[in-house]
Design a protein around this motif. Structure first.
Motif, PDB file in Angstrom:
ATOM      1  N   PHE A  56       0.749  -1.238  -0.056  1.00 20.57           N
ATOM      2  CA  PHE A  56      -0.050   0.460   0.326  1.00 20.57           C
ATOM      3  C   PHE A  56       0.786   0.744  -0.106  1.00 20.57           C
ATOM      4  CE2 PHE A  56      -2.484  -3.342   1.644  1.00 20.57           C
ATOM      5  CZ  PHE A  56      -3.970  -3.025   1.620  1.00 20.57           C
ATOM      6  N   ARG A  57       0.543   2.319  -0.465  1.00 17.90           N
ATOM      7  CA  ARG A  57       1.267   3.805  -0.606  1.00 17.90           C
ATOM      8  C   ARG A  57       0.228   4.447  -0.794  1.00 17.90           C
ATOM      9  NH1 ARG A  57       4.480   0.355   0.451  1.00 17.90           N
ATOM     10  NH2 ARG A  57       6.842   0.302  -0.700  1.00 17.90           N
ATOM     11  N   LYS A  58       0.742   5.657   0.489  1.00 16.52           N
ATOM     12  CA  LYS A  58       0.191   7.109   0.163  1.00 16.52           C
ATOM     13  C   LYS A  58       0.697   7.661  -0.655  1.00 16.52           C
ATOM     14  CE  LYS A  58      -2.307   6.208   4.253  1.00 16.52           C
ATOM     15  NZ  LYS A  58      -2.701   7.318   5.584  1.00 16.52           N
ATOM     16  N   THR A  59       0.856   9.038  -1.497  1.00 20.63           N
ATOM     17  CA  THR A  59       1.376   9.689  -2.575  1.00 20.63           C
ATOM     18  C   THR A  59       1.025  11.308  -2.058  1.00 20.63           C
ATOM     19  OG1 THR A  59      -0.270   9.826  -4.322  1.00 20.63           O
ATOM     20  CG2 THR A  59       2.075   7.930  -3.777  1.00 20.63           C
ATOM     21  N   SER A  60       1.831  11.867  -1.530  1.00 21.36           N
ATOM     22  CA  SER A  60       1.621  13.452  -1.633  1.00 21.36           C
ATOM     23  C   SER A  60       2.185  13.882  -3.028  1.00 21.36           C
ATOM     24  CB  SER A  60       2.580  14.279  -0.620  1.00 21.36           C
ATOM     25  OG  SER A  60       3.659  13.913  -0.648  1.00 21.36           O
ATOM     26  N   ILE A  61       2.034  15.634  -3.392  1.00 18.55           N
ATOM     27  CA  ILE A  61       2.238  16.208  -4.700  1.00 18.55           C
ATOM     28  C   ILE A  61       3.598  15.810  -4.477  1.00 18.55           C
ATOM     29  CG2 ILE A  61       2.463  18.462  -5.918  1.00 18.55           C
ATOM     30  CD1 ILE A  61      -0.582  19.498  -4.413  1.00 18.55           C
ATOM     31  N   SER A  62       4.314  16.146  -3.719  1.00 17.78           N
ATOM     32  CA  SER A  62       6.119  16.848  -3.726  1.00 17.78           C
ATOM     33  C   SER A  62       6.376  14.873  -3.550  1.00 17.78           C
ATOM     34  CB  SER A  62       6.548  16.323  -1.441  1.00 17.78           C
ATOM     35  OG  SER A  62       6.678  15.694  -0.941  1.00 17.78           O
ATOM     36  N   ASP A  63       5.888  13.758  -3.517  1.00 14.88           N
ATOM     37  CA  ASP A  63       5.875  13.156  -3.903  1.00 14.88           C
ATOM     38  C   ASP A  63       6.140  12.544  -5.348  1.00 14.88           C
ATOM     39  OD1 ASP A  63       6.745  11.895  -1.333  1.00 14.88           O
ATOM     40  OD2 ASP A  63       4.718  11.279  -0.861  1.00 14.88           O
ATOM     41  N   LEU A  64       4.632  12.854  -5.783  1.00 11.79           N
ATOM     42  CA  LEU A  64       4.778  12.785  -7.918  1.00 11.79           C
ATOM     43  C   LEU A  64       5.514  13.378  -8.868  1.00 11.79           C
ATOM     44  CD1 LEU A  64       0.922  13.076  -7.737  1.00 11.79           C
ATOM     45  CD2 LEU A  64       2.311  10.994  -8.164  1.00 11.79           C
ATOM     46  N   LYS A  65       5.930  14.341  -7.513  1.00 15.38           N
ATOM     47  CA  LYS A  65       7.249  15.617  -8.347  1.00 15.38           C
ATOM     48  C   LYS A  65       8.773  14.984  -8.155  1.00 15.38           C
ATOM     49  CE  LYS A  65       5.246  20.358  -7.696  1.00 15.38           C
ATOM     50  NZ  LYS A  65       5.878  22.004  -7.602  1.00 15.38           N
ATOM     51  N   ARG A  66       8.990  14.457  -7.278  1.00 16.22           N
ATOM     52  CA  ARG A  66      10.098  13.631  -7.290  1.00 16.22           C
ATOM     53  C   ARG A  66      10.455  12.078  -8.100  1.00 16.22           C
ATOM     54  NH1 ARG A  66      10.977   9.339  -3.923  1.00 16.22           N
ATOM     55  NH2 ARG A  66       8.984   9.474  -2.719  1.00 16.22           N
ATOM     56  N   LEU A  67       8.942  11.448  -8.253  1.00 12.72           N
ATOM     57  CA  LEU A  67       9.581  10.231  -8.657  1.00 12.72           C
ATOM     58  C   LEU A  67       8.934  10.882 -10.474  1.00 12.72           C
ATOM     59  CD1 LEU A  67       6.595   8.541  -7.174  1.00 12.72           C
ATOM     60  CD2 LEU A  67       8.498   7.706  -7.096  1.00 12.72           C
ATOM     61  N   THR A  68       7.941  11.651 -10.779  1.00 13.31           N
ATOM     62  CA  THR A  68       8.599  12.394 -12.357  1.00 13.31           C
ATOM     63  C   THR A  68       9.995  12.777 -12.726  1.00 13.31           C
ATOM     64  OG1 THR A  68       6.177  12.739 -12.002  1.00 13.31           O
ATOM     65  CG2 THR A  68       7.404  13.667 -13.584  1.00 13.31           C
ATOM     66  N   LEU A  69      10.566  13.412 -11.716  1.00 16.51           N
ATOM     67  CA  LEU A  69      12.006  14.010 -12.029  1.00 16.51           C
ATOM     68  C   LEU A  69      13.364  12.808 -12.186  1.00 16.51           C
ATOM     69  CD1 LEU A  69      13.936  16.460 -12.374  1.00 16.51           C
ATOM     70  CD2 LEU A  69      13.991  16.055 -10.106  1.00 16.51           C
ATOM     71  N   GLN A  70      12.591  11.836 -11.348  1.00 11.90           N
ATOM     72  CA  GLN A  70      13.690  10.166 -10.975  1.00 11.90           C
ATOM     73  C   GLN A  70      13.380  10.277 -12.408  1.00 11.90           C
ATOM     74  OE1 GLN A  70      13.531   7.877  -7.624  1.00 11.90           O
ATOM     75  NE2 GLN A  70      12.892   5.775  -8.654  1.00 11.90           N
ATOM     76  N   GLN A  71      12.136   9.514 -13.199  1.00 10.84           N
ATOM     77  CA  GLN A  71      11.891   8.763 -14.250  1.00 10.84           C
ATOM     78  C   GLN A  71      12.275  10.037 -15.130  1.00 10.84           C
ATOM     79  OE1 GLN A  71      10.662   5.707 -14.404  1.00 10.84           O
ATOM     80  NE2 GLN A  71      10.768   5.911 -16.729  1.00 10.84           N
ATOM     81  N   LYS A  72      12.149  11.161 -15.055  1.00 15.38           N
ATOM     82  CA  LYS A  72      13.218  11.946 -16.221  1.00 15.38           C
ATOM     83  C   LYS A  72      14.551  11.561 -16.622  1.00 15.38           C
ATOM     84  CE  LYS A  72      12.783  16.595 -18.542  1.00 15.38           C
ATOM     85  NZ  LYS A  72      12.737  18.247 -18.317  1.00 15.38           N
ATOM     86  N   ASN A  73      14.733  11.364 -14.832  1.00 13.77           N
ATOM     87  CA  ASN A  73      16.071  11.895 -15.529  1.00 13.77           C
ATOM     88  C   ASN A  73      16.485  10.049 -15.593  1.00 13.77           C
ATOM     89  OD1 ASN A  73      19.043  12.427 -14.900  1.00 13.77           O
ATOM     90  ND2 ASN A  73      18.975  10.341 -13.313  1.00 13.77           N
ATOM     91  N   ASN A  74      16.181   8.904 -15.614  1.00 12.88           N
ATOM     92  CA  ASN A  74      16.115   7.476 -16.163  1.00 12.88           C
ATOM     93  C   ASN A  74      16.312   6.946 -17.303  1.00 12.88           C
ATOM     94  OD1 ASN A  74      16.310   6.899 -13.480  1.00 12.88           O
ATOM     95  ND2 ASN A  74      14.289   6.010 -13.117  1.00 12.88           N
TER      96      ASN A  74
END
Length: 251
Positions: free
Chosen positions: A71-89
């Motif tokens: 189970f995972r909860k996400t915040s806007i800051s989480d989504l921004k971090r993950l989106t940036l991480q995926q862009k870099n990948n």
């Protein structure tokens, strides 16, 4: 014969890298739209507000049912971090693809000029061009980038290695930097080489997304880090086309 073959290979390299660069631009546009949505969402909520609850399951072949495993909860800051991480990948894998096209060109040029198989060690292949073509050797060291182009190429090679084999993680940046410099055999201006390499490592990972230009200009501007790295490859490929193709020499 050598001229025509290397010219053809160079043009193929340009085509391949242009196609990869087009994918990079498409990815950049897609991620920009995602960040615009998140920024708009953030205007009405705190960055730490929970905006999503997710349950993840897998198809259990033994029970024949979907079973939840996290189970995972996400915040806007989480989504921004993950989106940036995926862009870099995404950028990292595109850089890896670009390097592989470049490496094929380098080895093909070596084999065309020497009629021998290229060494597995890329630096030995580059050393052949540097040792046999004085003007190419000079241009490696003296150029508008103010960097040693052979060090830059070997840096991209090592970045590609950690992208493919270590998911882009560099646990010991000092060790990584030393490896690039020592394997190049170019130890003069070491501090400049260290600073040059360090700028592509952030928080223990290869980091090549656009970076903000900090100045007094009114409109936001960015350093296109991905383009810089690909430019080093193209610059060296151009040196070979312009210098090595005219006077083939054997090792």
């Amino acid at each position: 014969m050598h001229h025509a073959s290397i010219e053809l290979s160079y043009n193929e390299l340009l085509k391949d890298l242009a196609d990869i660069n087009l994918i990079q631009q498409v990815a950049n546009s897609a991620f920009k739209r995602e960040f615009d949505i998140l920024n708009e969402f953030e205007k009405n909520k705190s960055p730490d507000s929970v905006v999503g609850n997710y349950a993840f399951g897998f198809d259990n072949p033994f029970s024949g049912e979907v079973e939840k495993y996290a189970f995972r909860k996400t915040s806007i800051s989480d989504l921004k971090r993950l989106t940036l991480q995926q862009k870099n990948n995404q950028y990292c894998w595109l850089l890896s693809n670009s390097f592989e096209k470049f490496e094929n060109y380098i080895k093909g040029s070596y084999e065309n000029l020497t009629t021998k198989s290229a060494p597995r060690d890329l630096n030995k292949t580059l050393a052949y061009f540097s040792n046999n073509y004085p003007q190419l050797n000079k241009s490696e060291k003296i150029n508008k980038y103010n960097i040693h182009l052979r060090v830059a190429v070997l840096l991209v090679e090592k970045l590609r290695h950690v992208i493919v084999h270590e998911q882009g993680y560099i646990m010991d940046s000092k060790k990584f930097i030393n490896k690039v410099i020592e394997q190049s055999g170019i130890n003069n201006n070491r501090l400049e080489h260290e600073e040059f390499i360090q700028q592509f490592i952030f928080d223990g990972k290869v980091y090549i997304v656009e970076q903000s230009v900090v100045d007094d200009f009114t409109l936001p501007r960015y350093h296109d880090v991905y383009r810089y790295l690909v430019s080093y490859l193209l610059a060296y490929a151009l040196l070979i086309k312009e210098h090595a193709q005219y006077s083939a020499k054997t090792v």
